[in-house]
Scaffold this motif. Structure first.
Motif, PDB file in Angstrom:
ATOM      1  N   ALA A 170     -33.307 -39.624  36.693  1.00  0.00           N
ATOM      2  CA  ALA A 170     -33.234 -40.983  37.212  1.00  0.00           C
ATOM      3  C   ALA A 170     -33.556 -40.960  38.691  1.00  0.00           C
ATOM      4  O   ALA A 170     -33.072 -40.106  39.438  1.00  0.00           O
ATOM      5  CB  ALA A 170     -31.846 -41.585  36.987  1.00  0.00           C
ATOM      6  N   VAL A 171     -34.390 -41.893  39.111  1.00  0.00           N
ATOM      7  CA  VAL A 171     -34.705 -42.054  40.530  1.00  0.00           C
ATOM      8  C   VAL A 171     -34.479 -43.511  40.904  1.00  0.00           C
ATOM      9  O   VAL A 171     -34.493 -44.405  40.057  1.00  0.00           O
ATOM     10  CB  VAL A 171     -36.160 -41.645  40.864  1.00  0.00           C
ATOM     11  CG1 VAL A 171     -36.365 -40.165  40.661  1.00  0.00           C
ATOM     12  CG2 VAL A 171     -37.153 -42.435  40.015  1.00  0.00           C
ATOM     13  N   TRP A 172     -34.255 -43.739  42.186  1.00  0.00           N
ATOM     14  CA  TRP A 172     -34.047 -45.106  42.665  1.00  0.00           C
ATOM     15  C   TRP A 172     -34.546 -45.247  44.090  1.00  0.00           C
ATOM     16  O   TRP A 172     -34.190 -44.465  44.965  1.00  0.00           O
ATOM     17  CB  TRP A 172     -32.565 -45.482  42.614  1.00  0.00           C
ATOM     18  CG  TRP A 172     -32.249 -46.801  43.271  1.00  0.00           C
ATOM     19  CD1 TRP A 172     -32.773 -48.020  42.965  1.00  0.00           C
ATOM     20  CD2 TRP A 172     -31.340 -47.022  44.358  1.00  0.00           C
ATOM     21  NE1 TRP A 172     -32.236 -48.991  43.782  1.00  0.00           N
ATOM     22  CE2 TRP A 172     -31.346 -48.408  44.649  1.00  0.00           C
ATOM     23  CE3 TRP A 172     -30.508 -46.175  45.105  1.00  0.00           C
ATOM     24  CZ2 TRP A 172     -30.572 -48.975  45.666  1.00  0.00           C
ATOM     25  CZ3 TRP A 172     -29.727 -46.726  46.112  1.00  0.00           C
ATOM     26  CH2 TRP A 172     -29.774 -48.121  46.375  1.00  0.00           C
ATOM     27  N   SER A 173     -35.404 -46.218  44.290  1.00  0.00           N
ATOM     28  CA  SER A 173     -35.817 -46.652  45.620  1.00  0.00           C
ATOM     29  C   SER A 173     -36.217 -48.115  45.472  1.00  0.00           C
ATOM     30  O   SER A 173     -37.100 -48.432  44.671  1.00  0.00           O
ATOM     31  CB  SER A 173     -36.993 -45.816  46.141  1.00  0.00           C
ATOM     32  OG  SER A 173     -37.348 -46.231  47.452  1.00  0.00           O
ATOM     33  N   PRO A 174     -35.556 -49.036  46.181  1.00  0.00           N
ATOM     34  CA  PRO A 174     -35.700 -50.471  45.901  1.00  0.00           C
ATOM     35  C   PRO A 174     -37.085 -51.065  46.152  1.00  0.00           C
ATOM     36  O   PRO A 174     -37.417 -52.098  45.575  1.00  0.00           O
ATOM     37  CB  PRO A 174     -34.666 -51.117  46.834  1.00  0.00           C
ATOM     38  CG  PRO A 174     -33.699 -50.028  47.159  1.00  0.00           C
ATOM     39  CD  PRO A 174     -34.505 -48.775  47.179  1.00  0.00           C
ATOM     40  N   GLY A 175     -37.898 -50.435  47.003  1.00  0.00           N
ATOM     41  CA  GLY A 175     -39.221 -50.965  47.290  1.00  0.00           C
ATOM     42  C   GLY A 175     -40.165 -50.798  46.110  1.00  0.00           C
ATOM     43  O   GLY A 175     -40.273 -49.708  45.535  1.00  0.00           O
ATOM     44  N   VAL A 222     -31.088 -55.974  49.149  1.00  0.00           N
ATOM     45  CA  VAL A 222     -30.902 -54.524  49.107  1.00  0.00           C
ATOM     46  C   VAL A 222     -31.851 -53.847  50.101  1.00  0.00           C
ATOM     47  O   VAL A 222     -33.040 -54.164  50.151  1.00  0.00           O
ATOM     48  CB  VAL A 222     -31.155 -53.983  47.679  1.00  0.00           C
ATOM     49  CG1 VAL A 222     -30.977 -52.470  47.644  1.00  0.00           C
ATOM     50  CG2 VAL A 222     -30.214 -54.653  46.687  1.00  0.00           C
ATOM     51  N   SER A 223     -31.314 -52.910  50.874  1.00  0.00           N
ATOM     52  CA  SER A 223     -32.126 -52.216  51.872  1.00  0.00           C
ATOM     53  C   SER A 223     -33.133 -51.284  51.206  1.00  0.00           C
ATOM     54  O   SER A 223     -32.763 -50.444  50.374  1.00  0.00           O
ATOM     55  CB  SER A 223     -31.240 -51.396  52.805  1.00  0.00           C
ATOM     56  OG  SER A 223     -32.030 -50.537  53.607  1.00  0.00           O
ATOM     57  N   PRO A 224     -34.410 -51.376  51.579  1.00  0.00           N
ATOM     58  CA  PRO A 224     -35.418 -50.484  51.002  1.00  0.00           C
ATOM     59  C   PRO A 224     -35.368 -49.067  51.581  1.00  0.00           C
ATOM     60  O   PRO A 224     -36.141 -48.203  51.172  1.00  0.00           O
ATOM     61  CB  PRO A 224     -36.735 -51.176  51.363  1.00  0.00           C
ATOM     62  CG  PRO A 224     -36.436 -51.914  52.630  1.00  0.00           C
ATOM     63  CD  PRO A 224     -35.005 -52.368  52.507  1.00  0.00           C
ATOM     64  N   GLN A 225     -34.481 -48.835  52.520  1.00  0.00           N
ATOM     65  CA  GLN A 225     -34.405 -47.516  53.157  1.00  0.00           C
ATOM     66  C   GLN A 225     -33.644 -46.494  52.322  1.00  0.00           C
ATOM     67  O   GLN A 225     -33.370 -45.387  52.792  1.00  0.00           O
ATOM     68  CB  GLN A 225     -33.743 -47.645  54.537  1.00  0.00           C
ATOM     69  CG  GLN A 225     -34.501 -48.530  55.516  1.00  0.00           C
ATOM     70  CD  GLN A 225     -35.949 -48.087  55.687  1.00  0.00           C
ATOM     71  OE1 GLN A 225     -36.205 -46.904  55.876  1.00  0.00           O
ATOM     72  NE2 GLN A 225     -36.886 -49.034  55.614  1.00  0.00           N
ATOM     73  N   GLN A 226     -33.278 -46.835  51.118  1.00  0.00           N
ATOM     74  CA  GLN A 226     -32.490 -45.941  50.269  1.00  0.00           C
ATOM     75  C   GLN A 226     -33.370 -45.242  49.244  1.00  0.00           C
ATOM     76  O   GLN A 226     -34.358 -45.789  48.764  1.00  0.00           O
ATOM     77  CB  GLN A 226     -31.398 -46.743  49.565  1.00  0.00           C
ATOM     78  CG  GLN A 226     -30.440 -47.426  50.541  1.00  0.00           C
ATOM     79  CD  GLN A 226     -29.473 -48.355  49.833  1.00  0.00           C
ATOM     80  OE1 GLN A 226     -28.354 -47.975  49.516  1.00  0.00           O
ATOM     81  NE2 GLN A 226     -29.910 -49.578  49.594  1.00  0.00           N
TER      82      GLN A 226
END
Length: 316
Positions: free
Chosen positions: A284-289, A42-46
């Motif tokens: 709700a928040v989301w950021s893969p890093g 999954v790209s961490p740029q999201q």
């Protein structure tokens, strides 16, 4: 709409838009969870953020239409289900104290003779899953969990990411060790492979931040579905789940989250966080890093900024 409500809505919309823009511009984004191969892709740029209000309106920013693996956030919903099935008998097998150790620690489990410290670390969530499974086939138990999430979010489109579930099963050796160790003490009663199968699959449920924020509203509004007024869980149970989210929802980073954000929250290694503003909103928040504790780095920063701007904190 009352003038005060209109001003509040405008303030939330402005805050969400500005925070989303700031987070998307950040360079230090943390590291994705590499130990689950599907999550490593999954790209961490999201980045995404959604705020769900009592009346069902949602304010979102960033990549909020992109589904992601909710991972350990599912433990909030399985805890509610298990409490509905076995009531306070649940606490005979699972504690209610912060762990102070990594979420997959086996050392603490050994020291405490197989009884997990709380329902949000992996061992505790496996024990909770085992309680939901009792008397059911794995597919039935998993269907119950999925239907519950669809019900509280008002969205039947929510589904399981089978590739993530398969990836977790293929690499879940430490979770298997935790489950087998608990089995030796009678904490896990069902066949270990059945319990783990349900556990891996409910962690692999995929949702957008909007769906997740909507799903969390019953925790923000006294255990009730605000759309119908019907009780999902009791007020007392909602308060207790929120208390556990505040003290245990971010593993050994729970104290830091409470200090900086001041809201009940539950993170997942997919990069999501569900946060609750009692009487106000579900976020709700989301950021893969992730940070070094396995919590979303930008997600926590975004919630800290939003809580500060909206004066949302359980501490006043």
């Amino acid at each position: 709409m009352e003038p005060t409500e209109s001003r509040t809505l405008d303030a939330i919309e402005t805050a969400v838009a500005e925070i989303a823009a700031e987070m998307q511009a950040r360079e230090d984004r943390g590291e994705v969870a590499s130990y689950i191969p599907e999550l490593a892709r999954v790209s961490p740029q999201q980045f995404a953020i959604s705020v769900a209000l009592r009346d069902g309106r949602t304010i979102s920013g960033g990549d909020w239409e992109t589904p992601f693996s909710i991972q350990s956030i599912s433990k909030v919903f399985t805890l509610a289900l298990a409490l509905g099935k076995v009531g306070d008998n649940l606490w005979r097998k699972v504690g209610r104290e912060p762990s102070g150790n990594p979420f997959n620690s086996i050392v603490q489990l050994e020291h405490e003779r197989g009884r997990p410290r709380n329902p949000f670390i992996n061992a505790g969530a496996i024990a909770v899953t085992d309680m939901i499974l009792s008397g059911h086939q794995p597919k039935e138990a998993l269907g119950e969990i999925l239907r519950f999430l669809q019900f509280v979010s008002g969205d039947d489109a929510i589904s399981i990411d089978r590739s993530v579930a398969a990836s977790e099963k293929a690499t879940g050796f430490r979770n298997a060790a935790l489950a087998n160790y608990m089995k030796s003490f009678g904490i896990v009663e069902n066949p270990v492979e059945h319990t783990l199968g349900v556990y891996f699959h409910h962690c692999a449920i995929a949702m957008t931040t909007r769906q997740l924020a909507m799903a969390g509203r019953y925790l923000a509004f006294e255990g009730r579905n605000p759309d119908t007024g019907h009780s999902v869980i009791s007020l007392e149970r909602a308060r207790r789940i929120n208390a556990l989210m505040l003290t245990c929802g971010h593993y050994d980073g729970s104290g830091e989250f409470a200090y900086r954000v001041g809201l009940p929250g539950k993170s997942g290694v997919g990069g999501g966080i569900l946060a609750v503003v009692p009487g106000g909103a579900s976020i709700a928040v989301w950021s893969p890093g992730l940070d070094h504790n396995g919590n979303s780095k930008l997600g926590r920063d975004a919630l800290e900024l939003l809580a500060r701007r909206m004066h949302w904190s359980v501490f006043g």
